[in-house]
Motif scaffolding. Sequence first.
Motif, PDB file in Angstrom:
ATOM      1  N   TYR A 199       0.830  -1.194   0.000  1.00 22.63           N
ATOM      2  CA  TYR A 199       0.000   0.000   0.000  1.00 22.63           C
ATOM      3  C   TYR A 199       0.871   1.254   0.000  1.00 22.63           C
ATOM      4  O   TYR A 199       2.025   1.229   0.439  1.00 22.63           O
ATOM      5  CB  TYR A 199      -0.866   0.044   1.264  1.00 22.63           C
ATOM      6  CG  TYR A 199      -2.001  -0.944   1.309  1.00 22.63           C
ATOM      7  CD1 TYR A 199      -3.005  -0.926   0.350  1.00 22.63           C
ATOM      8  CD2 TYR A 199      -2.094  -1.886   2.342  1.00 22.63           C
ATOM      9  CE1 TYR A 199      -4.068  -1.821   0.417  1.00 22.63           C
ATOM     10  CE2 TYR A 199      -3.154  -2.778   2.413  1.00 22.63           C
ATOM     11  CZ  TYR A 199      -4.132  -2.744   1.447  1.00 22.63           C
ATOM     12  OH  TYR A 199      -5.184  -3.626   1.498  1.00 22.63           O
TER      13      TYR A 199
ATOM     14  N   THR B 194       2.476   5.206  -1.249  1.00 29.30           N
ATOM     15  CA  THR B 194       3.328   5.762  -2.281  1.00 29.30           C
ATOM     16  C   THR B 194       4.632   4.994  -2.375  1.00 29.30           C
ATOM     17  O   THR B 194       5.029   4.296  -1.448  1.00 29.30           O
ATOM     18  CB  THR B 194       3.633   7.241  -1.976  1.00 29.30           C
ATOM     19  OG1 THR B 194       4.210   7.351  -0.667  1.00 29.30           O
ATOM     20  CG2 THR B 194       2.355   8.076  -2.026  1.00 29.30           C
ATOM     21  N   LEU B 195       5.309   5.152  -3.493  1.00 34.55           N
ATOM     22  CA  LEU B 195       6.544   4.431  -3.754  1.00 34.55           C
ATOM     23  C   LEU B 195       7.634   4.860  -2.781  1.00 34.55           C
ATOM     24  O   LEU B 195       7.988   6.033  -2.714  1.00 34.55           O
ATOM     25  CB  LEU B 195       6.996   4.717  -5.184  1.00 34.55           C
ATOM     26  CG  LEU B 195       8.025   3.798  -5.805  1.00 34.55           C
ATOM     27  CD1 LEU B 195       7.480   2.387  -5.880  1.00 34.55           C
ATOM     28  CD2 LEU B 195       8.390   4.292  -7.196  1.00 34.55           C
TER      29      LEU B 195
ATOM     30  N   ALA C 237       6.469   0.891  -9.717  1.00 35.66           N
ATOM     31  CA  ALA C 237       5.173   0.605  -9.111  1.00 35.66           C
ATOM     32  C   ALA C 237       4.145   0.328 -10.200  1.00 35.66           C
ATOM     33  O   ALA C 237       3.916   1.167 -11.074  1.00 35.66           O
ATOM     34  CB  ALA C 237       4.716   1.776  -8.246  1.00 35.66           C
ATOM     35  N   LEU C 238       3.537  -0.845 -10.157  1.00 37.42           N
ATOM     36  CA  LEU C 238       2.485  -1.220 -11.093  1.00 37.42           C
ATOM     37  C   LEU C 238       1.151  -1.136 -10.366  1.00 37.42           C
ATOM     38  O   LEU C 238       0.884  -1.922  -9.447  1.00 37.42           O
ATOM     39  CB  LEU C 238       2.712  -2.649 -11.597  1.00 37.42           C
ATOM     40  CG  LEU C 238       4.099  -2.929 -12.204  1.00 37.42           C
ATOM     41  CD1 LEU C 238       4.235  -4.414 -12.527  1.00 37.42           C
ATOM     42  CD2 LEU C 238       4.313  -2.095 -13.449  1.00 37.42           C
ATOM     43  N   PRO C 239       0.288  -0.185 -10.702  1.00 33.29           N
ATOM     44  CA  PRO C 239      -0.967   0.004  -9.972  1.00 33.29           C
ATOM     45  C   PRO C 239      -1.862  -1.225 -10.027  1.00 33.29           C
ATOM     46  O   PRO C 239      -2.025  -1.847 -11.075  1.00 33.29           O
ATOM     47  CB  PRO C 239      -1.621   1.194 -10.691  1.00 33.29           C
ATOM     48  CG  PRO C 239      -0.489   1.899 -11.369  1.00 33.29           C
ATOM     49  CD  PRO C 239       0.478   0.831 -11.759  1.00 33.29           C
TER      50      PRO C 239
ATOM     51  N   SER D 179      -5.760   1.666  -7.512  1.00 32.64           N
ATOM     52  CA  SER D 179      -5.386   3.069  -7.304  1.00 32.64           C
ATOM     53  C   SER D 179      -6.393   3.838  -6.482  1.00 32.64           C
ATOM     54  O   SER D 179      -6.058   4.829  -5.832  1.00 32.64           O
ATOM     55  CB  SER D 179      -5.196   3.767  -8.663  1.00 32.64           C
ATOM     56  OG  SER D 179      -4.193   3.141  -9.421  1.00 32.64           O
TER      57      SER D 179
ATOM     58  N   PRO E 191      -3.418   3.641  -2.182  1.00 35.09           N
ATOM     59  CA  PRO E 191      -3.332   2.866  -3.419  1.00 35.09           C
ATOM     60  C   PRO E 191      -2.514   1.598  -3.212  1.00 35.09           C
ATOM     61  O   PRO E 191      -1.542   1.580  -2.451  1.00 35.09           O
ATOM     62  CB  PRO E 191      -2.634   3.826  -4.378  1.00 35.09           C
ATOM     63  CG  PRO E 191      -1.899   4.789  -3.500  1.00 35.09           C
ATOM     64  CD  PRO E 191      -2.745   4.946  -2.277  1.00 35.09           C
TER      65      PRO E 191
ATOM     66  N   ASN F 154      -0.112  -1.278  -4.948  1.00 37.30           N
ATOM     67  CA  ASN F 154       0.778  -1.440  -6.091  1.00 37.30           C
ATOM     68  C   ASN F 154       1.582  -2.730  -5.979  1.00 37.30           C
ATOM     69  O   ASN F 154       1.862  -3.210  -4.873  1.00 37.30           O
ATOM     70  CB  ASN F 154       1.773  -0.274  -6.183  1.00 37.30           C
ATOM     71  CG  ASN F 154       1.097   1.066  -6.324  1.00 37.30           C
ATOM     72  OD1 ASN F 154       0.485   1.351  -7.337  1.00 37.30           O
ATOM     73  ND2 ASN F 154       1.205   1.900  -5.292  1.00 37.30           N
TER      74      ASN F 154
ATOM     75  N   LEU G  62       5.318  -3.810  -6.598  1.00 44.00           N
ATOM     76  CA  LEU G  62       6.628  -3.177  -6.737  1.00 44.00           C
ATOM     77  C   LEU G  62       7.632  -4.181  -7.286  1.00 44.00           C
ATOM     78  O   LEU G  62       7.673  -5.334  -6.853  1.00 44.00           O
ATOM     79  CB  LEU G  62       7.118  -2.653  -5.381  1.00 44.00           C
ATOM     80  CG  LEU G  62       6.186  -1.708  -4.611  1.00 44.00           C
ATOM     81  CD1 LEU G  62       6.858  -1.258  -3.324  1.00 44.00           C
ATOM     82  CD2 LEU G  62       5.802  -0.513  -5.465  1.00 44.00           C
TER      83      LEU G  62
ATOM     84  N   ARG H  89      -0.657  -9.117 -12.302  1.00 40.95           N
ATOM     85  CA  ARG H  89      -1.181  -7.776 -12.028  1.00 40.95           C
ATOM     86  C   ARG H  89      -2.622  -7.638 -12.513  1.00 40.95           C
ATOM     87  O   ARG H  89      -3.479  -7.117 -11.787  1.00 40.95           O
ATOM     88  CB  ARG H  89      -0.294  -6.729 -12.705  1.00 40.95           C
ATOM     89  CG  ARG H  89      -0.819  -5.304 -12.575  1.00 40.95           C
ATOM     90  CD  ARG H  89      -0.155  -4.384 -13.567  1.00 40.95           C
ATOM     91  NE  ARG H  89      -0.681  -3.035 -13.504  1.00 40.95           N
ATOM     92  CZ  ARG H  89      -0.373  -2.091 -14.380  1.00 40.95           C
ATOM     93  NH1 ARG H  89       0.474  -2.354 -15.360  1.00 40.95           N
ATOM     94  NH2 ARG H  89      -0.891  -0.892 -14.286  1.00 40.95           N
TER      95      ARG H  89
ATOM     96  N   THR I  85      -5.782  -6.925 -10.133  1.00 43.33           N
ATOM     97  CA  THR I  85      -6.537  -5.697 -10.392  1.00 43.33           C
ATOM     98  C   THR I  85      -8.025  -5.981 -10.538  1.00 43.33           C
ATOM     99  O   THR I  85      -8.869  -5.261 -10.001  1.00 43.33           O
ATOM    100  CB  THR I  85      -6.005  -5.013 -11.661  1.00 43.33           C
ATOM    101  OG1 THR I  85      -4.630  -4.656 -11.473  1.00 43.33           O
ATOM    102  CG2 THR I  85      -6.795  -3.752 -11.985  1.00 43.33           C
TER     103      THR I  85
END
Length: 312
Positions: free
Chosen positions: A145, A147-148, A155-157, A160, A268, A270, A272, A287, A291
């Motif tokens: 979870y 921010t990077l 970072a692959l959402p 988001s 968000p 992601n 990583l 991913r 998603t």
Amino acid sequence: MQTLRDLEIFQLAADLGSLSSAARRLDMTPAAVSMAIKRLEAELGVAVFLRSTRSLRLTTEGRVYLDHCRQALQLLADGREAALTGVRALRGLLQLSLPSDLGRNVVLPWLDQFQGQHPELQLRLLVTDRLADIYRQPVDLALRYGTLPDSSLVALPVASDNRRVLCAAPTYIARHGQPATPAALAAHNCLTYQHGDVVYDRWRFFPQSREVSFQVTGNRSTDDGDAVRRWALDGQGIAYKSALDVAEDLLAGRLVALCPDWAGEPVPLNLLCAGRRQVSPLVQTLRQFLTERCADVLSRLSTAGLLPARRG
């Protein structure tokens, strides 16, 4: 236009520092390798190598072109790999780091489904709230979870639009009542999460496109997100959790969403990884799989009216 084979010959000769070594590696004659380099130079209009009887080195123009050549060949290789994804089974070892709560209670069953679709795939999981060191630990991907944390990571959402939800068990509400607004949290026992020495005891909300925060206190704090959820389910206090973590509890009525007019803090989700070259067809497929499932969970919460109003 240079043929793909000429570009591959140029890259290999530059890496080996020898036309004859490249010829042996490719099972070609030195004359054929030399001819490929000459074709390349003729089309570019510049020399890419400085040659002598004993040495071979790149020109300034050759060094510049080699960088672009490497990128082009890698993109083509990635394209071939992606094109084959639909016609062959995903296989190999996937080493994945998961956060404690989301990992144990949500993602593990999803991975059962994913592996069922791809039975030649092997999984190795690291379940912890500490961010794995992708460069040093045996981990390919980390699901996390926020921010990077490191600009060198990619970072692959996955989700988001995920946010935090203020929630408590019906038993807690029966004993202590519900806060009408987050400002009333000062009178409640709040279950806080900590990362290292940092305790997240200032909870942020976003009513009507503005940010406000409130200092909270409580008699329990932990570095394990799963423990916070379990305490909340046991009626020990109010939690401020990712909607994905507590979705099934909210839908089943084991937890109650509080202050629904206050949009929660964005968290968000992601995947990583260390770099773009690690975004293999397997990673892309995983991913997409995650998603779709996250979107389904958040949609069910929204349809049931269990997500706080989103005005931020």
